[in-house]
Design a protein around this motif. Structure first.
Motif, mmCIF file in Angstrom:
data_model
loop_
_atom_site.group_PDB
_atom_site.id
_atom_site.type_symbol
_atom_site.label_atom_id
_atom_site.label_comp_id
_atom_site.label_asym_id
_atom_site.label_seq_id
_atom_site.Cartn_x
_atom_site.Cartn_y
_atom_site.Cartn_z
ATOM 1 N N VAL A 41 7.283 -1.621 -5.143
ATOM 2 C CA VAL A 41 8.383 -2.063 -5.990
ATOM 3 C C VAL A 41 7.931 -3.299 -6.774
ATOM 4 O O VAL A 41 6.887 -3.884 -6.485
ATOM 5 N N GLY A 42 8.727 -3.675 -7.736
ATOM 6 C CA GLY A 42 8.521 -4.936 -8.433
ATOM 7 C C GLY A 42 9.528 -5.950 -7.917
ATOM 8 O O GLY A 42 10.730 -5.659 -7.827
ATOM 9 N N VAL A 43 9.049 -7.134 -7.537
ATOM 10 C CA VAL A 43 9.944 -8.168 -7.017
ATOM 11 C C VAL A 43 9.958 -9.356 -7.975
ATOM 12 O O VAL A 43 8.963 -9.676 -8.616
ATOM 13 N N PHE B 28 8.119 -0.980 -13.437
ATOM 14 C CA PHE B 28 8.469 -2.375 -13.647
ATOM 15 C C PHE B 28 7.411 -3.019 -14.535
ATOM 16 O O PHE B 28 6.341 -2.454 -14.768
ATOM 17 N N ARG B 29 7.723 -4.191 -15.037
ATOM 18 C CA ARG B 29 6.866 -4.850 -16.019
ATOM 19 C C ARG B 29 6.265 -6.118 -15.429
ATOM 20 O O ARG B 29 6.970 -6.965 -14.894
ATOM 21 N N TRP B 30 4.937 -6.223 -15.547
ATOM 22 C CA TRP B 30 4.231 -7.401 -15.032
ATOM 23 C C TRP B 30 3.028 -7.677 -15.931
ATOM 24 O O TRP B 30 2.312 -6.757 -16.317
ATOM 25 N N LYS B 31 2.811 -8.952 -16.264
ATOM 26 C CA LYS B 31 1.686 -9.357 -17.123
ATOM 27 C C LYS B 31 1.703 -8.592 -18.448
ATOM 28 O O LYS B 31 0.672 -8.171 -18.971
ATOM 29 N N SER B 32 2.904 -8.408 -18.995
ATOM 30 C CA SER B 32 3.098 -7.733 -20.288
ATOM 31 C C SER B 32 2.765 -6.246 -20.240
ATOM 32 O O SER B 32 2.594 -5.616 -21.274
ATOM 33 N N GLU B 33 2.621 -5.678 -19.046
ATOM 34 C CA GLU B 33 2.251 -4.278 -18.905
ATOM 35 C C GLU B 33 3.292 -3.550 -18.057
ATOM 36 O O GLU B 33 3.884 -4.134 -17.144
ATOM 37 N N GLU C 267 8.087 -14.220 -15.602
ATOM 38 C CA GLU C 267 8.636 -13.090 -16.332
ATOM 39 C C GLU C 267 8.278 -11.792 -15.620
ATOM 40 O O GLU C 267 7.222 -11.670 -14.990
ATOM 41 N N GLY C 268 9.150 -10.807 -15.726
ATOM 42 C CA GLY C 268 8.882 -9.501 -15.156
ATOM 43 C C GLY C 268 8.999 -9.484 -13.642
ATOM 44 O O GLY C 268 9.642 -10.338 -13.024
ATOM 45 N N ARG C 269 8.359 -8.499 -13.056
ATOM 46 C CA ARG C 269 8.374 -8.330 -11.603
ATOM 47 C C ARG C 269 6.942 -8.119 -11.107
ATOM 48 O O ARG C 269 6.176 -7.343 -11.691
ATOM 49 N N ALA C 270 6.593 -8.793 -10.030
ATOM 50 C CA ALA C 270 5.262 -8.664 -9.430
ATOM 51 C C ALA C 270 5.254 -7.507 -8.440
ATOM 52 O O ALA C 270 6.220 -7.268 -7.727
ATOM 53 N N GLY C 271 4.135 -6.808 -8.364
ATOM 54 C CA GLY C 271 4.013 -5.674 -7.468
ATOM 55 C C GLY C 271 4.062 -6.090 -6.005
ATOM 56 O O GLY C 271 3.429 -7.070 -5.598
ATOM 57 N N SER C 272 4.816 -5.340 -5.216
ATOM 58 C CA SER C 272 4.928 -5.592 -3.778
ATOM 59 C C SER C 272 4.871 -4.252 -3.054
ATOM 60 O O SER C 272 5.604 -3.327 -3.407
ATOM 61 N N ALA C 273 4.002 -4.156 -2.066
ATOM 62 C CA ALA C 273 3.847 -2.911 -1.312
ATOM 63 C C ALA C 273 4.333 -3.102 0.120
ATOM 64 O O ALA C 273 3.958 -4.062 0.790
ATOM 65 N N VAL C 274 5.164 -2.175 0.567
ATOM 66 C CA VAL C 274 5.632 -2.157 1.951
ATOM 67 C C VAL C 274 4.961 -0.961 2.618
ATOM 68 O O VAL C 274 5.089 0.174 2.158
ATOM 69 N N ILE C 275 4.227 -1.230 3.712
ATOM 70 C CA ILE C 275 3.346 -0.222 4.300
ATOM 71 C C ILE C 275 3.752 0.102 5.740
ATOM 72 O O ILE C 275 3.983 -0.795 6.547
ATOM 73 N N GLU C 276 3.824 1.389 6.011
ATOM 74 C CA GLU C 276 3.991 1.881 7.380
ATOM 75 C C GLU C 276 2.670 2.538 7.792
ATOM 76 O O GLU C 276 2.197 3.477 7.135
ATOM 77 N N LEU C 277 2.056 2.028 8.843
ATOM 78 C CA LEU C 277 0.770 2.551 9.295
ATOM 79 C C LEU C 277 0.959 3.765 10.206
ATOM 80 O O LEU C 277 2.007 3.934 10.835
ATOM 81 N N LYS C 278 -0.074 4.578 10.277
ATOM 82 C CA LYS C 278 -0.033 5.728 11.184
ATOM 83 C C LYS C 278 -0.052 5.239 12.639
ATOM 84 O O LYS C 278 -0.623 4.185 12.944
ATOM 85 N N PRO C 279 0.558 5.996 13.526
ATOM 86 C CA PRO C 279 0.526 5.619 14.945
ATOM 87 C C PRO C 279 -0.919 5.551 15.460
ATOM 88 O O PRO C 279 -1.788 6.287 15.000
ATOM 89 N N ASN C 280 -1.143 4.640 16.377
ATOM 90 C CA ASN C 280 -2.456 4.520 17.032
ATOM 91 C C ASN C 280 -3.585 4.135 16.070
ATOM 92 O O ASN C 280 -4.744 4.504 16.274
ATOM 93 N N THR C 281 -3.226 3.408 15.005
ATOM 94 C CA THR C 281 -4.256 2.915 14.091
ATOM 95 C C THR C 281 -5.127 1.890 14.812
ATOM 96 O O THR C 281 -4.629 0.949 15.426
ATOM 97 N N ILE C 282 -6.433 2.059 14.709
ATOM 98 C CA ILE C 282 -7.368 1.197 15.435
ATOM 99 C C ILE C 282 -7.705 -0.052 14.632
ATOM 100 O O ILE C 282 -7.830 -1.148 15.186
#
Length: 645
Positions: free
Chosen positions: A535-537, A506-511, A543-558
């Motif tokens: 993904v880019g949202v 995806f394209r963001w900030k002309s990059e 203009e363009g799409r901004a970066g978006s991260a969807v995170i699944e953590l490991k079980p029992n993360t402290i």
């Protein structure tokens, strides 16, 4: 060509008045401005190929010999401590002065650093004359310049040098930070690569000295084909690392000549660009296009909405290069006293949104827009020169004659309704063309299907990625077409309009941002992450799409989420350029997969901000170097432009 013959016959029959009436519907006058020039330049190009003079150097040299005392380059160098017109000191170089500087630098590169023909040499520099001096000196010597993105850091930087087989890198002081941070890794993995941190002031003093020696070889790459490598320009993609795309001599020479004619660049023109020179927009369609027409380049140090109009005025620019984001930034900026106090006639670039097209022209007093569609590695180039009201928003805007000719080479194909990144195949196994108003992927025919490199050179040293851009058995068995990777649509007049990008880039900030590259950095640096999707949202009024991260953590993360968010930012800023660091982050219990274990990214790409569809999501956003919860007030300020991302 029955269509063309019919038009000519009809125009003769009706006379000039009748031809005008026909032209209102066919726009053949615009076509006849382009076609004779294309034929003439194709003949010139063929002659150069036959004489072993495919190098762009000879085009530049011709401009020098024909216009030695004409302005070639003007640079508004920042004058510290001053404001207004005095904020800049204009450096000006005629074609002869520029030529002599390049010959002196060629002497230094050849005999002090041992640069020779066919070497691949990295240029790591910001927008300064020294970038152009180095670039053209390498062309003079027959070496291949590789334009390194000076934002690149860490493993992507090491990869950029390694994959292109670069033997030496010349580094301008203002671009030295990332490469110094990565120097130990470069030295360890690539011990034979020489890094030269230039003293710009001393070097300029030496190459400006009229008594310094000049070096001018007799021939340059005389055995090269016109599809041979003129320069390497890096682009990101789904592989996760920068790829050196091949800019051919044909694109640098013939392609830039044609585009310069289309956007009405003439010897008296001055083309202003604040786009980074390491991209093809500024390098090919800016510098090469301008010198090809013996016109002058006005090179800005960097884009600044508050400073651009003063620079445009001082340099007396007639043409302005843009990307879509630039136009939006300028429109959202306060009224500037110089925004109509200039000589601009044309703005050209790509990504100008249809909804602000006319407002942009009207507010800044610009007569015409030269919109184009292209990519660094792409053999396709669509152009539009738009005046008046016809063709607003189009990236391909020709008359019916050129459209008829191009119908044999360019088309849009239907995509799979279930997955817009895959082409649709009918019961016979072939693709189908879209109808007017229907989105489809732009493809271009490779007439020599068994030797596609004569048209599409692809990526250096990456046969797999190069081949992935070619689609075969499209309309008949054995044919081959180049895949643009982008969705476009046409209208009933044959105009083309950009719709969206396919896949994970995806394209963001002309990059261009590679989602895979960002995801890899998450996995490499954050131990608590089980799965991540980047993904880019879309953000309203951006203009363009901004970066978006969807995170699944490991079980029992402290660790707490606040600790992880802090670790994420501190890690990513060491490995990624600023534009690639995700703006938004969401933690989920489980990232949903399809039954074949693929992640349908559309579910995250189209999510509703700031709180999700039901208003109960917690999403974090990057605010001044720290991730914090996104509130409705934050979102309102972002979408209204009060907060700049």
């Amino acid at each position: 060509m029955e269509f063309a013959k019919g038009l000519v016959s009809k125009s003769v029959e009706l006379g000039y008045q009748g031809f005008s009436a026909i032209d209102e519907n066919t726009h053949i006058a615009d076509d006849m401005y382009i076609i004779p020039y294309v034929i003439k330049q194709a003949v010139v190009h063929a002659s150069n190929v036959a004489r072993g003079r495919v190098s762009y150097w000879y085009i530049f040299e011709k401009a020098v010999f024909n216009y030695p005392n004409k302005l070639a380059l003007v640079y508004p160098r920042v004058n510290p401590g001053h404001t207004g017109d005095d904020a800049y000191i204009l450096e000006k170089y005629t074609f002869q002065e520029l030529y002599d500087i390049i010959l002196r630098l060629s002497e230094i590169l050849a005999h002090r650093y041992g640069v020779k023909e066919n070497d691949t040499i990295g240029i790591d520099a910001t927008n300064k004359p020294i970038f152009i001096f180095l670039w053209y000196a390498l062309w003079n010597l027959g070496a291949t310049p590789a334009f390194i993105n000076f934002n690149t850091i860490g493993n992507p930087l090491v990869h950029s040098i390694k994959v292109a087989n670069i033997s030496q890198v010349f580094i301008e002081p203002d671009a030295a930070g990332p490469i110094k941070e990565t120097q130990d890794d470069i030295t360890k993995e690539l011990p034979n690569v020489q890094l030269h941190f230039l003293n710009e002031d001393e070097l300029l003093q030496e190459i400006l000295d009229p008594n310094s020696l000049k070096f001018r070889p007799t021939t340059r790459r005389s055995q090269d084909h016109d599809w041979g490598t003129a320069a390497l320009i890096y682009t990101s993609g789904t592989t996760g690392l920068p790829k050196p795309a091949i800019m051919s001599w044909r694109k640098a020479g013939l392609g830039s000549s044609l585009y310069g004619h289309i956007v009405r660049i003439k010897p008296e023109s001055i083309v202003f660009t604040s786009m980074p020179l390491y991209h093809s927009t500024a390098a090919v369609l800016g510098v090469c296009t301008t010198f090809n027409q013996a016109a002058a380049v006005a090179l800005s140090p960097k884009f600044s909405a508050s400073k651009l109009w003063t620079q445009v005025k001082l340099t007396k620019a007639t043409h302005l290069q843009y990307v879509g984001e630039v136009c939006r930034y300028l429109l959202n900026s306060p009224i500037h006293p110089d925004e109509k106090n200039h000589n601009l006639q044309v703005a050209y670039g790509n990504g100008l949104r249809r909804d602000i097209w006319k407002e942009f022209k009207d507010r800044f007093g610009i007569d015409a827009i030269g919109e184009f569609y292209a990519a660094t590695e792409s053999p396709i180039a669509l152009t539009s020169f738009q005046k008046g009201d016809y063709g607003i928003g189009a990236c391909r805007n020709y008359g019916k004659l050129i459209n008829y000719i191009l119908s044999y080479q360019q088309t849009l194909i239907k995509m799979d309704p279930e997955d817009s990144s895959i082409e649709y195949r009918n019961s016979k196994g072939f693709c189908e063309r879209t109808k007017a108003g229907e989105s489809g992927e732009l493809i271009m025919k490779l007439f020599w299907a068994k030797n596609p490199e004569t048209v599409f050179q692809g990526y250096l040293g990456n046969k797999k990625e190069t081949e992935s851009k070619i689609i075969r058995n499209v309309f008949k068995k054995g044919d081959a077409w180049f895949r643009s990777g982008d969705l476009l649509k046409s209208d009933s007049n044959g105009l083309y309009f950009f719709v969206d990008r396919l896949g994970d880039t995806f394209r963001w900030k002309s990059e261009n941002v590679s989602a895979t590259e960002v995801e890899n950095q998450f996995f490499d640096k954050i131990n608590e992450i089980s799965q991540v999707v980047v993904v880019g949202v879309r953000i309203p009024n951006h203009e363009g799409r901004a970066g978006s991260a969807v995170i699944e953590l490991k079980p029992n993360t402290i660790k707490s989420k606040d600790e992880i968010l802090k670790e994420i930012y501190n890690s990513l800023k060491q490995e990624l350029p600023k534009y690639a660091i995700p703006i938004f982050i969401e933690f989920v219990d489980k990232i949903r997969e399809s039954d074949n274990h693929k992640i349908p990214k559309k579910q995250y790409r189209d999510q509703k901000l700031p709180k999700g569809e039901n208003g109960d999501k917690v999403i974090y956003w990057l605010n001044k170097g720290k991730y914090e919860e996104l509130t409705q007030n934050d979102w309102d300020d972002i979408t209204n432009g009060k907060i700049k991302l």
